[in-house]
Design an enzyme around this catalytic site. Sequence first.
Site, PDB file in Angstrom:
ATOM      1  N   ASP A  68       0.870  -1.168   0.000  1.00 13.97           N
ATOM      2  CA  ASP A  68       0.000   0.000   0.000  1.00 13.97           C
ATOM      3  C   ASP A  68       0.913   1.226   0.000  1.00 13.97           C
ATOM      4  O   ASP A  68       2.091   1.135   0.360  1.00 13.97           O
ATOM      5  CB  ASP A  68      -0.886  -0.042   1.239  1.00 13.97           C
ATOM      6  N   ASP A  94      -0.155   5.134   0.861  1.00 15.62           N
ATOM      7  CA  ASP A  94      -0.436   6.090   1.937  1.00 15.62           C
ATOM      8  C   ASP A  94      -0.529   5.380   3.280  1.00 15.62           C
ATOM      9  O   ASP A  94      -1.351   4.471   3.443  1.00 15.62           O
ATOM     10  CB  ASP A  94      -1.751   6.830   1.671  1.00 15.62           C
ATOM     11  N   ASP A  99      -1.410  -0.709   5.983  1.00 19.48           N
ATOM     12  CA  ASP A  99      -1.650  -0.135   7.309  1.00 19.48           C
ATOM     13  C   ASP A  99      -3.117  -0.133   7.704  1.00 19.48           C
ATOM     14  O   ASP A  99      -3.465   0.418   8.753  1.00 19.48           O
ATOM     15  CB  ASP A  99      -1.125   1.310   7.354  1.00 19.48           C
TER      16      ASP A  99
END
Length: 211
Positions: free
Chosen positions: A8, A10, A164
Amino acid sequence: MIKCALFDLDGTLVNTIDDLAFAVDKVLEQYGREKKWSLDDYKSFVGNGAKKLLERAFENTLDENQAEKTYELFKQEYNKVLVDHAFLYDGIKESLDELKQKQIKLAVITNKPHSSAVLMVETLFGKDYFDIITGSAGKPDPTKVNEALTLLGCKASEAIFFGDSDTDILTAKNANVEAVGCSWGFRSFECLFSASPSVIIDKASYIPKLF
């Protein structure tokens, strides 16, 4: 044997929250809305793409036409400040360099608009650092993950997905890829834990140890 690492963007590779918040605030301002959200609010809003981010910031008050217009406006505002305050998380570059030395193929799979994702990654990491950059991925739909694995010549069982958020963990599971939660990002440890990743790591330096 693990051959591919999928990331991922961001909240996993790059801390982007200040610029995302600034761009959304600009859109809110242009629509005469109050700029009332904190950075913690924005951290809870991100993870499902820019359209969902805007929907949450506007408290689900936009009709379909307005939603599309705010999205286009957001992209314009965000690209103006794309890397003004964005920075790599501690240890990320060193850990990815180590993976590259091990000849692990690297990919970015993000819901960020594709053009923004490419510009950000190439600015912060350099051109051609990643084997694949895929924006507008539509996570948790696994389609773009599956396409990336095919292009990389990698089976799902030969890949690890790092993210995250619970959205990232679900994306990995939907693609039958091992999921690793990164607790330094935008979601809480509890949120990651509830999504049941294979493991949760709290430092980027742990990444190469999984290969």
